[in-house]
Design a protein around this motif. Structure first.
Motif, PDB file in Angstrom:
ATOM      1  N   LEU A 183       0.823  -1.206   0.000  1.00 62.79           N
ATOM      2  CA  LEU A 183       0.000   0.000   0.000  1.00 62.79           C
ATOM      3  C   LEU A 183       0.861   1.261   0.000  1.00 62.79           C
ATOM      4  CD1 LEU A 183      -2.819   1.259   0.129  1.00 62.79           C
ATOM      5  CD2 LEU A 183      -2.644   1.142   2.604  1.00 62.79           C
ATOM      6  N   ALA A 184       1.908   1.280   0.796  1.00 59.82           N
ATOM      7  CA  ALA A 184       2.800   2.446   0.848  1.00 59.82           C
ATOM      8  C   ALA A 184       3.450   2.701  -0.507  1.00 59.82           C
ATOM      9  CB  ALA A 184       3.870   2.238   1.911  1.00 59.82           C
ATOM     10  N   VAL A 216       0.781   4.067  -2.957  1.00 61.77           N
ATOM     11  CA  VAL A 216       0.445   5.470  -2.660  1.00 61.77           C
ATOM     12  C   VAL A 216       1.597   6.389  -3.075  1.00 61.77           C
ATOM     13  CG1 VAL A 216       0.032   7.110  -0.771  1.00 61.77           C
ATOM     14  CG2 VAL A 216      -1.208   4.946  -0.854  1.00 61.77           C
ATOM     15  N   LEU A 239       1.431   6.782  -6.754  1.00 60.55           N
ATOM     16  CA  LEU A 239       0.247   7.558  -7.103  1.00 60.55           C
ATOM     17  C   LEU A 239       0.475   9.045  -6.851  1.00 60.55           C
ATOM     18  CD1 LEU A 239      -2.720   7.623  -8.003  1.00 60.55           C
ATOM     19  CD2 LEU A 239      -3.340   7.307  -5.604  1.00 60.55           C
ATOM     20  N   VAL A 240       1.106   9.367  -5.727  1.00 59.52           N
ATOM     21  CA  VAL A 240       1.409  10.771  -5.426  1.00 59.52           C
ATOM     22  C   VAL A 240       2.312  11.360  -6.500  1.00 59.52           C
ATOM     23  CG1 VAL A 240       2.642  12.276  -3.801  1.00 59.52           C
ATOM     24  CG2 VAL A 240       1.008  10.599  -2.957  1.00 59.52           C
TER      25      VAL A 240
END
Length: 79
Positions: free
Chosen positions: A7-8, A11, A14-15
């Motif tokens: 997940l990290a 994300v 994605l950022v």
């Protein structure tokens, strides 16, 4: 831990995609770690790879990656 790493990493990438030029959703992920003759990657890619590797190793050992317990386990824990 495995799911948290995946997940990290997702994300983080994605950022990068959302905040980098030329605009939202069209940005590029910046790869800044260059290992000669192997690969170029970033820390988000490392997290995804480590999380996926850990998930595979845990599944091979038969360790369930869930917080759900069976009724028998709940009765045993309740005493």
């Amino acid at each position: 831990m495995a799911l948290g790493l995946i997940l990290a990493g997702a994300v983080g990438n994605l950022v990068d995609r959302l905040l980098r030029a030329p605009g939202a959703g069209r940005g590029a992920v910046v790869d800044f770690i260059d290992i000669r003759y192997f690969a170029t990657f970033n820390t988000a890619d490392s997290c995804i790879t480590a999380g996926a590797t850990l998930a595979v190793l845990l599944s091979w050992r038969g360790i369930v990656m869930s917080d759900q317990t069976t009724r028998a386990e709940k009765e045993t824990l309740a005493g």
